[in-house]
Design a protein around this motif. Structure first.
Motif, short mmCIF file in Angstrom:
data_model
loop_
_atom_site.label_atom_id
_atom_site.label_comp_id
_atom_site.label_asym_id
_atom_site.label_seq_id
_atom_site.Cartn_x
_atom_site.Cartn_y
_atom_site.Cartn_z
N VAL A 30 0.85 -1.19 0.00
CA VAL A 30 0.00 0.00 0.00
C VAL A 30 0.89 1.25 0.00
O VAL A 30 1.83 1.33 0.80
CB VAL A 30 -0.93 0.02 1.24
N VAL A 31 0.59 2.19 -0.88
CA VAL A 31 1.34 3.44 -0.97
C VAL A 31 0.37 4.60 -0.80
O VAL A 31 -0.64 4.68 -1.51
CB VAL A 31 2.08 3.56 -2.32
N VAL A 32 0.65 5.48 0.16
CA VAL A 32 -0.20 6.64 0.43
C VAL A 32 0.69 7.88 0.41
O VAL A 32 1.58 8.02 1.25
CB VAL A 32 -0.93 6.53 1.77
N GLY A 33 0.45 8.77 -0.55
CA GLY A 33 1.27 9.97 -0.67
C GLY A 33 0.51 11.24 -0.34
O GLY A 33 -0.68 11.20 -0.02
N PRO A 34 1.21 12.38 -0.40
CA PRO A 34 0.56 13.67 -0.16
C PRO A 34 -0.60 13.86 -1.12
O PRO A 34 -0.61 13.28 -2.22
CB PRO A 34 1.69 14.68 -0.43
N PRO A 35 -1.62 14.65 -0.73
CA PRO A 35 -1.65 15.51 0.46
C PRO A 35 -2.08 14.82 1.73
O PRO A 35 -2.18 15.46 2.77
CB PRO A 35 -2.67 16.58 0.05
N ARG A 36 -2.36 13.52 1.70
CA ARG A 36 -2.76 12.81 2.92
C ARG A 36 -1.57 12.73 3.88
O ARG A 36 -0.44 12.45 3.46
CB ARG A 36 -3.28 11.42 2.58
N LYS A 37 -1.82 12.99 5.15
CA LYS A 37 -0.77 13.02 6.15
C LYS A 37 -0.64 11.66 6.82
O LYS A 37 -1.62 11.05 7.21
CB LYS A 37 -1.06 14.10 7.20
#
Length: 244
Positions: A30-37
């Motif tokens: 799983v990859v979560v990038g900006p703008p999510r903090k």
């Protein structure tokens, strides 16, 4: 099964894997990038990942965390999360270099200068050589300016540069004389799957060892370097810096 995560950049990399070491098999990455903090999404994303695979936290064999160097805030978030999960489920924890994980995605053979952003005009550099699914550290990780990185590349004509810092500093390195062909196009964040390949768990691990685990800061933070503020009680900041 093991859970691995890296928060050394603004991009969260989280993986559920079978096994650790060279023969890791990724079940989901799983990859979560900006703008999510990361501070807002990390606990929920971990729970969702485990739920999708029908795995309870206590069923895991251990946790793997990227120790940086990288974002001070990100590293603290990642390590605090891992320590909390380990305490809740009595799991083993091991840390691995985020820059070494980057090196595992580079070409085999030449020296690899793995770069991450430390602060404006200051980069972290880890020099590695990839051998199959393992990496060899060529020297201790350090921090230097883009111009100093360019000088290092000029002094080692076979070395290649890669890593998250090239997103913002590719142009600066080319302007300093680095040939474009020596600046690779990826990866743009350390992969949790590659971290799991670096992991080596001890036979036993007391809880005290879990809580003693610290990020590899390489250098003191800006507040610690500010002469206007006296140091806080306790060990000097340099006590937290890794010495190779």
């Amino acid at each position: 099964m093991f859970l691995a995560l890296d928060t050394s950049t603004l991009t969260l990399s989280l993986a559920l894997v079978e096994g650790v070491g060279e023969d890791v098999r990724s079940l989901e990455h799983v990859v979560v990038g900006p703008p999510r903090k990361q501070s807002e999404v990390l606990p929920g994303v971990v729970g969702e990942l485990l739920a999708r695979h029908g795995v309870k936290l206590a069923q895991l064999e251990g946790l793997v965390v990227g120790l940086g160097p990288g974002s001070f805030t990100g590293l603290r978030i990642g390590l605090a999360t891992v320590k909390a999960l380990a305490y809740a489920a009595r799991l083993k924890v091991v840390g691995a270099s985020s820059l070494a994980a980057v090196a595992l995605e580079g070409p085999e053979g030449p020296p690899l200068f793995c770069l991450a952003v430390a602060r404006k005009d200051d980069l972290y550099l880890g020099a590695y050589r990839r051998r199959g699914r393992t990496v060899e550290a060529l020297e201790p990780e350090t921090a230097m300016s883009p111009e100093e990185v360019a000088a290092r590349l000029a002094a080692e004509p076979e070395a290649l540069a890669l890593g998250p810092a090239l997103t913002d500093y590719r142009a600066a390195l080319e302007a300093a004389g680095v040939a474009p062909g020596r600046l690779l196009t990826g990866p743009v964040f350390p992969s949790a799957v590659e971290l799991a390949r670096l992991a080596r768990f001890p036979e036993t691990q007391p809880l005290e060892a879990v809580f003693a685990l610290e990020p590899h800061y390489v250098r003191a933070s800006e507040p610690e370097r500010n002469p206007k503020f006296p140091p806080l009680p306790g060990p000097a900041p340099t006590a937290r810096l890794k010495e190779d």
